[in-house]
Write an enzyme that holds these catalytic residues in place. Structure first.
Site, PDB file in Angstrom:
ATOM      1  N   GLY A  61      -3.386  13.102 -17.402  1.00  0.00           N
ATOM      2  CA  GLY A  61      -3.328  13.939 -18.593  1.00  0.00           C
ATOM      3  C   GLY A  61      -3.273  15.436 -18.360  1.00  0.00           C
ATOM      4  O   GLY A  61      -3.700  16.211 -19.221  1.00  0.00           O
ATOM      5  N   ASN A  71      -0.665  17.336 -18.466  1.00  0.00           N
ATOM      6  CA  ASN A  71       0.183  17.915 -19.524  1.00  0.00           C
ATOM      7  C   ASN A  71      -0.564  17.951 -20.852  1.00  0.00           C
ATOM      8  O   ASN A  71      -0.474  18.930 -21.604  1.00  0.00           O
ATOM      9  CB  ASN A  71       1.481  17.114 -19.666  1.00  0.00           C
ATOM     10  CG  ASN A  71       2.523  17.528 -18.650  1.00  0.00           C
ATOM     11  OD1 ASN A  71       3.059  18.629 -18.721  1.00  0.00           O
ATOM     12  ND2 ASN A  71       2.809  16.661 -17.676  1.00  0.00           N
ATOM     13  N   ILE A 108       7.340   1.647 -22.362  1.00  0.00           N
ATOM     14  CA  ILE A 108       8.598   1.813 -23.089  1.00  0.00           C
ATOM     15  C   ILE A 108       8.351   1.455 -24.553  1.00  0.00           C
ATOM     16  O   ILE A 108       7.730   0.429 -24.854  1.00  0.00           O
ATOM     17  CB  ILE A 108       9.693   0.925 -22.466  1.00  0.00           C
ATOM     18  CG1 ILE A 108      10.077   1.491 -21.095  1.00  0.00           C
ATOM     19  CG2 ILE A 108      10.908   0.820 -23.380  1.00  0.00           C
ATOM     20  CD1 ILE A 108      11.030   0.626 -20.310  1.00  0.00           C
ATOM     21  N   HIS A 156       9.925  14.721 -19.372  1.00  0.00           N
ATOM     22  CA  HIS A 156      10.444  13.883 -18.297  1.00  0.00           C
ATOM     23  C   HIS A 156      10.668  14.765 -17.064  1.00  0.00           C
ATOM     24  O   HIS A 156      11.244  15.852 -17.187  1.00  0.00           O
ATOM     25  CB  HIS A 156      11.761  13.233 -18.733  1.00  0.00           C
ATOM     26  CG  HIS A 156      12.299  12.285 -17.708  1.00  0.00           C
ATOM     27  ND1 HIS A 156      11.735  11.053 -17.489  1.00  0.00           N
ATOM     28  CD2 HIS A 156      13.311  12.396 -16.816  1.00  0.00           C
ATOM     29  CE1 HIS A 156      12.389  10.439 -16.518  1.00  0.00           C
ATOM     30  NE2 HIS A 156      13.354  11.224 -16.092  1.00  0.00           N
ATOM     31  N   THR A 176       4.037  22.051 -12.183  1.00  0.00           N
ATOM     32  CA  THR A 176       3.587  23.387 -12.614  1.00  0.00           C
ATOM     33  C   THR A 176       4.508  23.919 -13.716  1.00  0.00           C
ATOM     34  O   THR A 176       4.048  24.619 -14.624  1.00  0.00           O
ATOM     35  CB  THR A 176       3.540  24.404 -11.455  1.00  0.00           C
ATOM     36  OG1 THR A 176       4.848  24.578 -10.931  1.00  0.00           O
ATOM     37  CG2 THR A 176       2.594  23.959 -10.358  1.00  0.00           C
TER      38      THR A 176
HETATM   39  C1  GRF Z   1       4.368  13.993 -15.502  1.00  0.00           C
HETATM   40  O1  GRF Z   1       5.118  14.319 -14.370  1.00  0.00           O
HETATM   41  C2  GRF Z   1       5.287  13.533 -16.584  1.00  0.00           C
HETATM   42  O2  GRF Z   1       6.467  14.247 -16.651  1.00  0.00           O
HETATM   43  C3  GRF Z   1       5.533  12.132 -16.120  1.00  0.00           C
HETATM   44  O3  GRF Z   1       4.260  11.666 -15.750  1.00  0.00           O
HETATM   45  C4  GRF Z   1       3.520  12.761 -15.281  1.00  0.00           C
HETATM   46  C5  GRF Z   1       2.249  12.793 -16.064  1.00  0.00           C
HETATM   47  O4  GRF Z   1       1.333  13.676 -15.541  1.00  0.00           O
HETATM   48  N1  GRF Z   1       6.244  11.351 -17.063  1.00  0.00           N
HETATM   49  P1  GRF Z   1       0.017  14.033 -16.363  1.00  0.00           P
HETATM   50  O5  GRF Z   1      -0.646  12.732 -16.772  1.00  0.00           O
HETATM   51  O6  GRF Z   1       0.414  14.868 -17.539  1.00  0.00           O
HETATM   52  O7  GRF Z   1      -0.835  14.785 -15.381  1.00  0.00           O
END
Ligand code: GRF
Length: 201
Positions: free
Chosen positions: A17, A19, A97, A114, A177
């Site tokens: 998590g 992001n 999905i 993505h 990043t």
């Molecule tokens: C990120 O690279 C996202 O783009 C991909 O899975 C990863 C998730 O990372 N689909 P986080 O859980 O947000 O650290």
């Protein structure tokens, strides 16, 4: 921004998590949105504890008991999501999905990040595939979710160079990043009604 105008954002994740943390941290002050729920398909996902620690409501719908019945899993997701009345769903490392039946209920209201420069490298193992192809740059994309996997209108992209000696993990960390900058920047614009493509580098 009055309370009535403030958009409500639910974030779906499956993992750590990072992001999600950046999205939640960004939704403050004059930001046009606020987080209302963080939801995972994995009750053990590290992101749930992080969201709770930030004061966001969390929930989990474990996909495993549904044994591949995607429609039933998605109905359970909707049951959890509905009472929060989100205006926007953000997929942030959500590794299931979603079928057309679910996606079509959120047309124009669901975003995904993505880790590739779409339309290149839809699906998994994006960094290894970029390295195998000998690409000079890599990056990430935020797009609206449509029924086809990693498709849909592109709202933003960020680019990073591929460096000599990069491994998939090293490249993934460099891209991540930029994900942390791109996703909050796109969400802020999107919540304010701006769907023009944003480019970061
Ligand atoms: C990120 O690279 C996202 O783009 C991909 O899975 C990863 C998730 O990372 N689909 P986080 O859980 O947000 O650290």
């Amino acid at each position: 921004m009055t309370q009535a105008e403030t958009k409500r954002v639910a974030i779906l994740l499956s993992g750590g998590g990072s992001n999600m943390v950046k999205l939640v941290e960004s939704m403050q002050g004059d930001h046009p949105a606020r987080p209302c729920l963080v939801l995972s398909n994995d009750p053990q996902a590290g992101g749930l504890a992080k969201a709770r620690a930030m004061g966001v409501e969390v929930a989990a719908v474990d996909h495993r008991p549904f044994k591949g019945d995607r429609a039933a899993f998605e109905a359970a997701l909707m049951e959890v999501i509905a009472p929060y009345q989100p205006d926007i769903l953000c997929l942030a490392g959500f590794m299931r999905i979603l079928t057309e039946g679910f996606v079509s209920q959120w047309t124009g209201r669901m975003l995904n990040i993505h880790p590739s420069l779409l339309p290149k490298y839809k699906g998994l193992h994006t960094h290894a595939r970029a390295l195998e192809a000998g690409d000079a740059e890599a990056g990430c994309t935020v797009h609206e979710v449509t029924p086809n996997l990693d498709d849909g209108p592109i709202l933003g992209q960020a680019r990073v160079p591929v460096e000599p000696g990069d491994t998939p993990d090293v490249l993934a960390a460099r891209v991540l990043t930029m994900e942390h900058k791109l996703y909050p920047a796109v969400l802020r614009r999107f919540a304010a009604g701006n769907r023009e493509m944003l480019t970061l580098s």
